[in-house]
Scaffold this active site. Structure first.
Site, short mmCIF file in Angstrom:
data_model
loop_
_atom_site.label_atom_id
_atom_site.label_comp_id
_atom_site.label_asym_id
_atom_site.label_seq_id
_atom_site.Cartn_x
_atom_site.Cartn_y
_atom_site.Cartn_z
N ARG A 1 13.88 87.72 8.99
CA ARG A 1 12.57 87.37 9.59
C ARG A 1 12.64 87.44 11.12
O ARG A 1 11.70 87.90 11.76
CB ARG A 1 12.14 85.97 9.13
CG ARG A 1 10.74 85.61 9.61
CD ARG A 1 10.23 84.32 8.99
NE ARG A 1 11.03 83.17 9.39
CZ ARG A 1 10.89 81.95 8.87
NH1 ARG A 1 9.98 81.73 7.93
NH2 ARG A 1 11.63 80.95 9.29
N GLU B 1 -2.90 78.39 7.21
CA GLU B 1 -1.74 77.48 7.24
C GLU B 1 -1.97 76.37 8.25
O GLU B 1 -3.02 76.31 8.90
CB GLU B 1 -0.45 78.23 7.46
CG GLU B 1 -0.31 78.91 8.80
CD GLU B 1 1.12 79.44 9.01
OE1 GLU B 1 2.09 78.73 8.69
OE2 GLU B 1 1.25 80.56 9.50
N LYS C 1 7.56 84.59 13.94
CA LYS C 1 7.92 83.27 14.46
C LYS C 1 8.20 83.42 15.94
O LYS C 1 9.32 83.70 16.36
CB LYS C 1 9.14 82.74 13.69
CG LYS C 1 9.14 81.24 13.57
CD LYS C 1 10.15 80.75 12.54
CE LYS C 1 10.22 79.24 12.56
NZ LYS C 1 9.05 78.58 11.96
C1 LIG Z 1 8.57 78.13 10.73
C2 LIG Z 1 7.16 78.12 10.29
C3 LIG Z 1 6.80 77.84 8.95
C4 LIG Z 1 7.78 77.40 7.92
O1 LIG Z 1 8.73 78.37 7.60
P1 LIG Z 1 10.09 77.98 6.87
O2 LIG Z 1 10.85 79.25 6.85
O3 LIG Z 1 9.75 77.53 5.51
O4 LIG Z 1 10.72 76.89 7.67
C5 LIG Z 1 5.46 77.92 8.62
N1 LIG Z 1 4.52 78.24 9.53
C6 LIG Z 1 4.82 78.50 10.82
C7 LIG Z 1 3.73 78.83 11.78
C8 LIG Z 1 6.15 78.46 11.24
O5 LIG Z 1 6.44 78.71 12.52
#
Ligand SMILES: *Cc1c(COP(=O)(O)O)cnc(C)c1O
Length: 346
Positions: free
Chosen positions: A84, A222, A186
């Site tokens: 990722r 989200e 991310k």
């Molecule tokens: C990091 C993150 C998540 C959660 O991802 P995980 O891999 O499950 O920790 C969800 N939404 C956003 C915006 C994030 O930055």
């Protein structure tokens, strides 16, 4: 091998930064990544013209190391974080850090800080934060040519002290990402964008926001830093998808979907979810590395109307409780890991 642990009251740690013994550093220059460095220096000195300060080339990851029932120090799916982060880097024109080196770097830095890995049963974990920034000088708008990949680790406390308690969310007037923008990577820039609505939500007494799709404000996307899970009356798990690529692909969410389908025999629908369907769901949760699943008791929409999920504000619903228990059981080494997700570090 007996490791002298640091003298810390693990149970009373919060989600805050404590410098540890070493951080991992690797620099990118002249088109190539350099050597692995473990440094006791937790500060950086950068040019005032470094790309990070001007055009915000920064991506990051978050995972944790912890102690299993058998005393092993492990991480959960570090390869998924590696891939990722490489996707995130490519999207904002940064050189991806090689995925195999990412996993090795995580292992190296955890091993160098074993004394900081909380013991089994404490609920605490060693949070691992890999990140990459543009360090090269940039004044005209373009990608930098020099970067630093770095991993800091810091012990953090149990997410829930005194039991899992459902939270209230609001639907904000703001978006956290643009349609077909960077919501699916991310990158710190997404957090800069969601801080203001997040501060407002907190000031109004909400734990977080439920962002809707930025194009039509019709579909559930989200929260500020976690994906949503919904449960229908018949027990089906419904996972919101984005038509505008603006949901971050949570590793926890993808893992829970596989646990639901392949271990618990649940029906799973991964599809767009209209906000006006929300009253049909009996359970709602936010998922991410930190809490695995945080139950959501209610959502207040932009008109101020409260939507209370069947499971209510008092308890976690049974379906999400079972999912959470199963994944945390796999992580802790108490339930067989048939997926090969738990990676031993030491
Ligand atoms: C990091 C993150 C998540 C959660 O991802 P995980 O891999 O499950 O920790 C969800 N939404 C956003 C915006 C994030 O930055």
């Amino acid at each position: 091998m007996a490791i002298e642990k640091k003298d810390i009251d693990w149970g009373s740690l919060t989600f805050a930064y404590t410098p540890t013994d070493f951080s991992y550093v690797c620099n990118y220059k002249d088109g190539a990544w350099g050597e692995d460095i473990l440094t006791p220096d937790h500060t950086l000195q950068l040019s005032e013209c470094a790309g990070i300060f001007h055009y915000c080339q920064e991506v990051f990851e978050g995972l944790k190391a912890y102690t299993t029932k058998d005393g092993d120090i492990v991480c959960f799916r570090p390869d998924a974080n590696a891939s990722r982060m490489a996707d995130s880097a490519r999207r904002i024109c940064m050189p991806p850090f090689p995925e195999d080196r990412f996993v090795e770097a995580v292992k190296q830095v955890v091993k160098a800080n074993l004394a900081w890995v909380p013991p089994f049963g404490s609920g605490a974990t060693l949070y691992i934060r890999p990140f990459m920034i543009a360090t090269g000088n940039v004044i005209g708008v373009k990608p930098a040519t020099e970067y630093q990949f770095r991993i800091l680790v810091t012990p953090v406390g149990p997410y829930y002290k005194g039991g899992v308690q459902p939270v209230a969310l609001k639907v904000p007037e703001y978006d956290r990402a643009a349609p077909h923008g960077t919501g699916n990577i991310k990158a710190g820039l997404n957090y800069a964008m969601s801080l203001y609505p997040s501060v407002i939500a907190h000031a109004e007494g909400f734990a977080d926001n439920m962002f809707l799709d930025p194009q039509t404000h019709t579909y559930v996307e989200e929260s500020g830093g976690a994906n949503f899970l919904l449960v229908k009356e018949d027990g089906t798990l419904v996972v919101p998808q984005s038509a505008t690529d603006s949901i971050l692909p949570s590793i926890t969410r993808r893992s829970l979907v596989r646990v639901a389908e392949e271990m618990l025999g649940m029906k799973v629908e991964q599809r767009q979810v209209r906000f006006d369907e929300i009253d049909q769901f009996v359970e709602c949760g936010m998922c991410g590395t930190a809490a695995v699943i945080s139950p959501v008791g209610k959502v207040v929409d932009t008109e101020g109307v409260e939507h209370v999920f069947g499971a209510g504000m008092e308890h976690v619903g049974p379906v999400l409780a079972k999912l959470r228990e199963t994944l945390t059981g796999i992580q802790a080494g108490e339930i067989e890991d048939k997926f090969g997700w738990v990676v031993k570090v030491a």
